[in-house]
Design an enzyme around this catalytic site. Sequence first.
Site, PDB file in Angstrom:
ATOM      1  N   ASP A   5      22.387 -15.839 -15.554  1.00  0.00           N
ATOM      2  CA  ASP A   5      23.777 -16.298 -15.513  1.00  0.00           C
ATOM      3  C   ASP A   5      23.852 -17.812 -15.282  1.00  0.00           C
ATOM      4  O   ASP A   5      22.917 -18.411 -14.759  1.00  0.00           O
ATOM      5  CB  ASP A   5      24.536 -15.603 -14.373  1.00  0.00           C
TER       6      ASP A   5
HETATM    7  N1  URA Z   1      21.294 -10.183 -12.710  1.00  0.00           N
HETATM    8  C1  URA Z   1      22.415 -10.910 -12.517  1.00  0.00           C
HETATM    9  O1  URA Z   1      23.391 -10.418 -11.980  1.00  0.00           O
HETATM   10  N2  URA Z   1      22.422 -12.179 -12.939  1.00  0.00           N
HETATM   11  C2  URA Z   1      21.351 -12.793 -13.508  1.00  0.00           C
HETATM   12  O2  URA Z   1      21.423 -13.958 -13.856  1.00  0.00           O
HETATM   13  C3  URA Z   1      20.180 -12.024 -13.693  1.00  0.00           C
HETATM   14  C4  URA Z   1      20.186 -10.715 -13.289  1.00  0.00           C
END
Ligand code: URA
Length: 235
Positions: free
Chosen positions: A102
Amino acid sequence: MERLQKVIANTGFTSRRKAEELIKNGKVKVNGKIVTELGTKVDASDLIEVENKVLEKTDRKYYFMLNKPRGYISSCEDEKNRKTIVDLIGIEARIYPVGRLDYDTTGLILLTNDGELTNILTHPKNEVPKTYIAKIEGNLTLEEFYRLKKGVVIENRKVTPEFIKIRKKSENSDIVEITIVEGRNHIVKKIFESVNHAVIKLKREKYGFLTLGNLESGEYRELSIKEVKKLYNYK
Ligand code: URA
């Protein structure tokens, strides 16, 4: 002669699965004709066009590990013109991230132009373990901790961590280490949301056997041949 989707993936254009989608959607031409048959075989002399662009058959494969900083998106371009992690790597070749982190997640992410390896690493059946350190709002009760350990259902599919441990407890937040083989979007945040705790900070510390070592935020390095071969073994 090789299967069309494999040839496309091998150039690093995209993963094999995405190449199959492109073929099925009529976006691929061989010698000027649209081909939608997945089994189509091609050889080096065939002219392949994807979305009306001639496929460059570059052979050099690149494999990078990046310590992703917060505030970058994990793709090659962004419609909102935000900074992408590909911009952090100073090469001309078209590389792309293996899976996603993310915008606000930091830590280990791989980038490559090897579609075959991307396919291996992101295919759910190969169960590549990924370890995250999550700072969560509030403290996990023992009951919540065991619920997570036993596995929780997220969007109709159960996720059971390979490993989960509370690393540190503070007054109003916990730091939790969690290893999962899942790759669904926002999965770690959803796992903690399922027991009513928001993730405040998230970092990926490990991808398969790879760790960040002493890479600082924003730094990257090329993988060794030995590491790449070992990643292929996840197949
Ligand atoms: N899970 C999440 O919630 N965000 C990420 O960036 C990777 C795994």
